[in-house]
Write a protein that holds these residues in place. Structure first.
Motif, mmCIF file in Angstrom:
data_model
loop_
_atom_site.group_PDB
_atom_site.id
_atom_site.type_symbol
_atom_site.label_atom_id
_atom_site.label_comp_id
_atom_site.label_asym_id
_atom_site.label_seq_id
_atom_site.Cartn_x
_atom_site.Cartn_y
_atom_site.Cartn_z
ATOM 1 N N UNK A 1 -4.764 11.597 -11.213
ATOM 2 C CA UNK A 1 -5.136 10.186 -11.329
ATOM 3 C C UNK A 1 -4.294 9.280 -10.455
ATOM 4 N N UNK A 2 -3.044 9.617 -10.288
ATOM 5 C CA UNK A 2 -2.161 8.824 -9.427
ATOM 6 C C UNK A 2 -2.581 8.966 -7.965
ATOM 7 N N UNK A 3 -2.963 10.160 -7.581
ATOM 8 C CA UNK A 3 -3.347 10.414 -6.191
ATOM 9 C C UNK A 3 -4.688 9.799 -5.819
ATOM 10 N N UNK B 1 -4.119 6.396 -1.627
ATOM 11 C CA UNK B 1 -4.977 7.000 -0.600
ATOM 12 C C UNK B 1 -4.789 6.303 0.749
ATOM 13 N N UNK B 2 -4.683 4.977 0.714
ATOM 14 C CA UNK B 2 -4.502 4.239 1.961
ATOM 15 C C UNK B 2 -3.148 4.562 2.600
ATOM 16 N N UNK B 3 -2.108 4.595 1.786
ATOM 17 C CA UNK B 3 -0.781 4.935 2.310
ATOM 18 C C UNK B 3 -0.750 6.358 2.861
ATOM 19 N N UNK B 4 -1.414 7.275 2.182
ATOM 20 C CA UNK B 4 -1.450 8.662 2.657
ATOM 21 C C UNK B 4 -2.184 8.775 3.983
ATOM 22 N N UNK B 5 -3.162 7.903 4.210
ATOM 23 C CA UNK B 5 -3.893 7.922 5.477
ATOM 24 C C UNK B 5 -3.095 7.277 6.605
ATOM 25 N N UNK B 6 -2.303 6.258 6.284
ATOM 26 C CA UNK B 6 -1.578 5.517 7.320
ATOM 27 C C UNK B 6 -0.195 6.078 7.639
#
Length: 102
Positions: free
Chosen positions: A27-29, A35-40
């Motif tokens: 749920x945190x992921x 999600x945006x931070x993981x992409x950037x």
């Protein structure tokens, strides 16, 4: 012996990071911010590494042939050239500036 300590600490750190990724609830992921931070984040890290490798020599800021090659690659990207052409442009310009500059 210090090298082996660094290798061991790095391996342990990688294991801990991997373990943390497995222990975080799904749920945190799935949150939009995560999600945006993981992409950037990979883009930001790659940009920082490129800047450091291009404009730094130890603790000194330098502008040399590498900067010209990076500029040529940026121009090729703006013109939407294929990736191999972008790399080739950077290599040719860097080599040319180094040949002219001595």
């Amino acid at each position: 012996m210090n090298v082996w300590i660094a290798v061991g600490v790095t391996a342990l750190g990688c294991y801990v990071v991997k373990l943390c990724g497995l222990l975080i609830p799904a749920g945190v992921l799935e949150r939009p911010l995560v999600r945006r931070l993981a992409a950037l984040l990979p883009v930001a890290l790659l940009a920082a590494l490129t800047a450091q490798q291009t404009f730094a020599d130890g603790r000194v800021l330098v502008l040399d042939a590498r900067a010209a090659g990076l500029a040529a690659a940026a121009v090729a990207l703006v013109l939407r050239a294929p990736f191999l052409l972008v790399v080739a442009a950077a290599v040719v310009v860097t080599a040319g500036v180094r040949a002219l500059g001595g």
